[in-house]
Design a protein around this motif. Structure first.
Motif, PDB file in Angstrom:
ATOM      1  N   GLN A 239      -1.991  -3.033   3.186  1.00 16.67           N
ATOM      2  CA  GLN A 239      -2.656  -3.875   3.098  1.00 16.67           C
ATOM      3  C   GLN A 239      -3.555  -3.801   1.519  1.00 16.67           C
ATOM      4  O   GLN A 239      -3.997  -4.488   1.405  1.00 16.67           O
ATOM      5  CB  GLN A 239      -3.349  -4.815   3.876  1.00 16.67           C
ATOM      6  CG  GLN A 239      -3.693  -6.736   3.917  1.00 16.67           C
ATOM      7  CD  GLN A 239      -4.027  -7.027   4.754  1.00 16.67           C
ATOM      8  OE1 GLN A 239      -4.520  -6.308   5.993  1.00 16.67           O
ATOM      9  NE2 GLN A 239      -4.382  -8.142   4.643  1.00 16.67           N
ATOM     10  N   ALA A 240      -4.790  -2.520   2.095  1.00 18.44           N
ATOM     11  CA  ALA A 240      -5.530  -2.068   1.393  1.00 18.44           C
ATOM     12  C   ALA A 240      -5.291  -2.075  -0.232  1.00 18.44           C
ATOM     13  O   ALA A 240      -5.983  -3.069  -0.881  1.00 18.44           O
ATOM     14  CB  ALA A 240      -6.624  -1.080   1.788  1.00 18.44           C
ATOM     15  N   VAL A 241      -4.394  -1.601  -0.398  1.00 19.20           N
ATOM     16  CA  VAL A 241      -3.728  -1.296  -1.892  1.00 19.20           C
ATOM     17  C   VAL A 241      -3.193  -2.310  -2.222  1.00 19.20           C
ATOM     18  O   VAL A 241      -2.001  -1.536  -3.288  1.00 19.20           O
ATOM     19  CB  VAL A 241      -3.468   0.253  -1.577  1.00 19.20           C
ATOM     20  CG1 VAL A 241      -4.063   1.328  -1.767  1.00 19.20           C
ATOM     21  CG2 VAL A 241      -1.699   0.339  -1.190  1.00 19.20           C
ATOM     22  N   GLY A 242      -2.614  -3.274  -1.546  1.00 19.10           N
ATOM     23  CA  GLY A 242      -1.849  -4.417  -1.947  1.00 19.10           C
ATOM     24  C   GLY A 242      -0.129  -3.860  -1.587  1.00 19.10           C
ATOM     25  O   GLY A 242       0.409  -4.194  -2.348  1.00 19.10           O
ATOM     26  N   VAL A 243       0.309  -2.962  -0.610  1.00 15.05           N
ATOM     27  CA  VAL A 243       1.736  -3.046  -0.640  1.00 15.05           C
ATOM     28  C   VAL A 243       2.323  -3.807   0.769  1.00 15.05           C
ATOM     29  O   VAL A 243       1.305  -3.484   1.665  1.00 15.05           O
ATOM     30  CB  VAL A 243       1.697  -1.315  -0.482  1.00 15.05           C
ATOM     31  CG1 VAL A 243       3.463  -0.813  -0.225  1.00 15.05           C
ATOM     32  CG2 VAL A 243       1.771  -0.547  -1.744  1.00 15.05           C
ATOM     33  N   ASP A 244       3.513  -4.188   0.661  1.00 15.99           N
ATOM     34  CA  ASP A 244       3.807  -4.301   1.494  1.00 15.99           C
ATOM     35  C   ASP A 244       4.034  -3.485   2.469  1.00 15.99           C
ATOM     36  O   ASP A 244       5.096  -2.714   2.568  1.00 15.99           O
ATOM     37  CB  ASP A 244       5.091  -5.512   1.491  1.00 15.99           C
ATOM     38  CG  ASP A 244       5.764  -5.818   2.700  1.00 15.99           C
ATOM     39  OD1 ASP A 244       5.835  -6.240   3.237  1.00 15.99           O
ATOM     40  OD2 ASP A 244       6.868  -5.810   2.493  1.00 15.99           O
ATOM     41  N   TYR A 245       3.990  -3.677   4.243  1.00 16.17           N
ATOM     42  CA  TYR A 245       4.300  -2.356   5.082  1.00 16.17           C
ATOM     43  C   TYR A 245       5.434  -2.246   5.522  1.00 16.17           C
ATOM     44  O   TYR A 245       5.831  -1.047   5.720  1.00 16.17           O
ATOM     45  CB  TYR A 245       3.394  -2.552   6.114  1.00 16.17           C
ATOM     46  CG  TYR A 245       3.522  -1.595   6.941  1.00 16.17           C
ATOM     47  CD1 TYR A 245       2.822  -0.076   6.924  1.00 16.17           C
ATOM     48  CD2 TYR A 245       3.928  -1.595   8.429  1.00 16.17           C
ATOM     49  CE1 TYR A 245       2.282   0.282   7.560  1.00 16.17           C
ATOM     50  CE2 TYR A 245       3.942  -0.337   9.155  1.00 16.17           C
ATOM     51  CZ  TYR A 245       2.895   0.776   8.922  1.00 16.17           C
ATOM     52  OH  TYR A 245       3.448   1.512  10.084  1.00 16.17           O
TER      53      TYR A 245
ATOM     54  N   ARG B 180      11.836   1.827   1.005  1.00 14.96           N
ATOM     55  CA  ARG B 180      12.611   1.403   0.385  1.00 14.96           C
ATOM     56  C   ARG B 180      11.141   0.846  -1.316  1.00 14.96           C
ATOM     57  O   ARG B 180      11.632   2.960  -2.609  1.00 14.96           O
ATOM     58  CB  ARG B 180      12.394  -0.246  -0.332  1.00 14.96           C
ATOM     59  CG  ARG B 180      13.436  -0.287   1.418  1.00 14.96           C
ATOM     60  CD  ARG B 180      14.354  -1.692   0.803  1.00 14.96           C
ATOM     61  NE  ARG B 180      13.858  -2.714   0.492  1.00 14.96           N
ATOM     62  CZ  ARG B 180      13.378  -3.571   0.803  1.00 14.96           C
ATOM     63  NH1 ARG B 180      13.359  -3.473   2.286  1.00 14.96           N
ATOM     64  NH2 ARG B 180      12.033  -5.083   0.372  1.00 14.96           N
ATOM     65  N   ARG B 181      10.377   1.609  -1.400  1.00 14.05           N
ATOM     66  CA  ARG B 181       9.726   1.853  -2.737  1.00 14.05           C
ATOM     67  C   ARG B 181       8.935   2.847  -2.604  1.00 14.05           C
ATOM     68  O   ARG B 181       9.031   3.566  -3.728  1.00 14.05           O
ATOM     69  CB  ARG B 181       8.224   1.002  -1.989  1.00 14.05           C
ATOM     70  CG  ARG B 181       6.806   0.873  -3.115  1.00 14.05           C
ATOM     71  CD  ARG B 181       5.420   0.502  -2.706  1.00 14.05           C
ATOM     72  NE  ARG B 181       4.590   0.488  -3.764  1.00 14.05           N
ATOM     73  CZ  ARG B 181       3.994  -0.492  -4.550  1.00 14.05           C
ATOM     74  NH1 ARG B 181       4.968  -1.809  -4.257  1.00 14.05           N
ATOM     75  NH2 ARG B 181       3.380  -0.279  -6.006  1.00 14.05           N
ATOM     76  N   ALA B 182       8.811   3.877  -1.794  1.00 10.66           N
ATOM     77  CA  ALA B 182       9.232   5.104  -1.921  1.00 10.66           C
ATOM     78  C   ALA B 182       9.985   5.739  -2.634  1.00 10.66           C
ATOM     79  O   ALA B 182      10.119   6.898  -3.683  1.00 10.66           O
ATOM     80  CB  ALA B 182       9.057   5.936  -0.168  1.00 10.66           C
ATOM     81  N   ASP B 183      11.125   5.209  -1.883  1.00  9.02           N
ATOM     82  CA  ASP B 183      12.160   6.062  -2.430  1.00  9.02           C
ATOM     83  C   ASP B 183      12.544   5.833  -4.902  1.00  9.02           C
ATOM     84  O   ASP B 183      12.919   7.287  -4.536  1.00  9.02           O
ATOM     85  CB  ASP B 183      13.832   4.609  -1.550  1.00  9.02           C
ATOM     86  CG  ASP B 183      13.913   5.502  -0.205  1.00  9.02           C
ATOM     87  OD1 ASP B 183      13.205   6.622   0.296  1.00  9.02           O
ATOM     88  OD2 ASP B 183      14.633   5.004   0.450  1.00  9.02           O
ATOM     89  N   GLU B 184      12.232   4.542  -4.783  1.00  9.11           N
ATOM     90  CA  GLU B 184      11.630   4.427  -5.785  1.00  9.11           C
ATOM     91  C   GLU B 184      11.041   4.610  -6.560  1.00  9.11           C
ATOM     92  O   GLU B 184      11.060   5.863  -8.056  1.00  9.11           O
ATOM     93  CB  GLU B 184      11.731   2.709  -5.731  1.00  9.11           C
ATOM     94  CG  GLU B 184      12.196   1.797  -6.087  1.00  9.11           C
ATOM     95  CD  GLU B 184      12.449   0.522  -6.673  1.00  9.11           C
ATOM     96  OE1 GLU B 184      11.024   0.775  -7.261  1.00  9.11           O
ATOM     97  OE2 GLU B 184      13.356  -0.179  -6.336  1.00  9.11           O
ATOM     98  N   ALA B 185      10.130   4.931  -5.370  1.00  7.95           N
ATOM     99  CA  ALA B 185       8.942   5.939  -6.365  1.00  7.95           C
ATOM    100  C   ALA B 185       9.353   7.412  -6.669  1.00  7.95           C
ATOM    101  O   ALA B 185       9.221   8.334  -7.673  1.00  7.95           O
ATOM    102  CB  ALA B 185       7.606   5.939  -5.899  1.00  7.95           C
ATOM    103  N   ILE B 186      10.259   8.189  -5.933  1.00  5.32           N
ATOM    104  CA  ILE B 186      10.392   9.706  -6.383  1.00  5.32           C
ATOM    105  C   ILE B 186      11.577   9.816  -7.228  1.00  5.32           C
ATOM    106  O   ILE B 186      11.418  10.495  -7.755  1.00  5.32           O
ATOM    107  CB  ILE B 186      11.935   9.770  -5.006  1.00  5.32           C
ATOM    108  CG1 ILE B 186      10.119   9.798  -3.458  1.00  5.32           C
ATOM    109  CG2 ILE B 186      12.437  11.364  -4.749  1.00  5.32           C
ATOM    110  CD1 ILE B 186      10.618  10.142  -3.063  1.00  5.32           C
ATOM    111  N   ASP B 187      11.926   8.407  -7.566  1.00  9.32           N
ATOM    112  CA  ASP B 187      13.342   8.431  -8.608  1.00  9.32           C
ATOM    113  C   ASP B 187      12.608   8.432  -9.902  1.00  9.32           C
ATOM    114  O   ASP B 187      12.591   8.741 -10.883  1.00  9.32           O
ATOM    115  CB  ASP B 187      13.839   7.397  -8.385  1.00  9.32           C
ATOM    116  CG  ASP B 187      15.079   7.241  -7.551  1.00  9.32           C
ATOM    117  OD1 ASP B 187      15.177   7.992  -6.734  1.00  9.32           O
ATOM    118  OD2 ASP B 187      15.497   6.223  -7.063  1.00  9.32           O
ATOM    119  N   VAL B 188      11.314   7.495  -9.981  1.00 13.07           N
ATOM    120  CA  VAL B 188      10.729   7.182 -11.095  1.00 13.07           C
ATOM    121  C   VAL B 188      10.369   8.638 -11.535  1.00 13.07           C
ATOM    122  O   VAL B 188      10.263   9.030 -12.378  1.00 13.07           O
ATOM    123  CB  VAL B 188      10.282   6.251 -11.434  1.00 13.07           C
ATOM    124  CG1 VAL B 188       8.587   6.308 -12.074  1.00 13.07           C
ATOM    125  CG2 VAL B 188      10.425   4.938 -10.927  1.00 13.07           C
TER     126      VAL B 188
END
Length: 286
Positions: free
Chosen positions: A123-129, A134-142
């Motif tokens: 929450q502190a960094v504006g990420v939906d827990y 899914r966010r991590a999966d995309e980040a690896i691809d990016v």
């Protein structure tokens, strides 16, 4: 079997001279890698399982520490255990990781990423827990896309990240990719390691049967994704006083690297522990 060692600033403190001395000692003793953990922020009442984390625990930024360590050492590989990937924007992170790799002449090669287990930190960094996986999966691809991209630029359109014709230079040292290991204690983490990772680094107090299931799941997921499961590295935590027989047990389970922690917080005690371990496992060079 390879052996790494972890350096936790909440346990050992934040003195830069002690960090540099510890890294040089680890290199001198033949450890192949040094690993640092991450927490971006803590807060009163933050719980990891049944354990409440004191909010004053001093977690230094692991990548900044590893860049510092690279200037104090010559050979030891640099790693995280773990970097909380969903809490970093992958475009900026690709640049930071490539920078550490360039300045260390190719030693930022044991990045392990995880999701984080503190909802308040997300929450502190504006990420939906709930969607951080899914966010991590995309980040690896990016990350991989940016490292491999050329002067014409690369584009991406996903649920969390989108951009057109980006160029990220410099590339990692003599490479167009960096290994990304996946950490975690869940079957979802094991599947992520198989589908996207270069290795799996499970943590937590898992039952041996569950550990075996997760490692097999990582291998199966790799095969289903058209990847070679034999190329996956398998890292586990061990103890600084473990006998040689324990390493043999790890090897029989497919483990390729064991990461240990020094129990002592003082330089003399750390030298004694690391040297004894290195002698027991034949890490010291003549």
């Amino acid at each position: 079997m390879k052996f790494g060692i972890s350096y936790s600033t909440p346990h050992y403190g934040t003195d830069p001279d002690k960090l540099a001395a510890f890294a040089r000692l680890a290199e001198e003793c033949g450890f192949d890698s040094l690993h640092l953990p991450e927490h971006i922020v803590l807060y009163p009442g933050a719980m990891v399982g049944p354990y409440e984390m004191p909010p004053s625990l001093p977690y230094l930024d692991p990548l900044d520490c590893l860049c510092f360590v690279s200037a104090a050492t010559e050979r030891i590989l640099l790693g995280t255990s773990v970097l909380l990937l969903p809490y970093h924007h992958p475009v900026a992170l690709a640049k930071r990781l490539a920078t550490v790799d360039v300045l260390s002449k190719g030693r930022m090669r044991l990045l392990t990423v995880g999701l984080g287990g503190l909802p308040g930190e997300a929450q502190a960094v504006g990420v939906d827990y709930a969607s951080r996986g899914r966010r991590a999966d995309e980040a690896i691809d990016v990350l991989r896309l940016l490292w491999a991209g050329g002067e014409d630029g690369v584009s991406y359109a996903g649920e969390f990240f989108a951009f057109d014709n980006l160029c990220s230079f410099p590339k990692p040292h003599r490479a167009t990719d960096l290994p990304i290991h996946v950490g975690g204690s869940s079957r979802a983490a094991a599947r992520r390691a198989g589908r996207r990772g270069d290795g799996y680094f499970p943590g937590g107090a898992l039952h041996p049967d569950e550990r075996a299931v997760q490692w097999e799941l990582a291998r199966e997921s790799a095969a289903e994704a058209g990847r070679d499961p034999e190329t996956l590295e398998y890292t586990r935590f061990g103890s600084i006083d473990m006998p040689v027989e324990r390493a043999a047990e790890f090897a029989a389970q497919g483990v390729t690297r064991v990461v240990v922690n020094a129990s002592s917080t003082e330089a003399d005690g750390q030298r004694e522990e690391l040297t004894a371990f290195a002698r027991r496992f034949g890490l010291l060079q003549p």
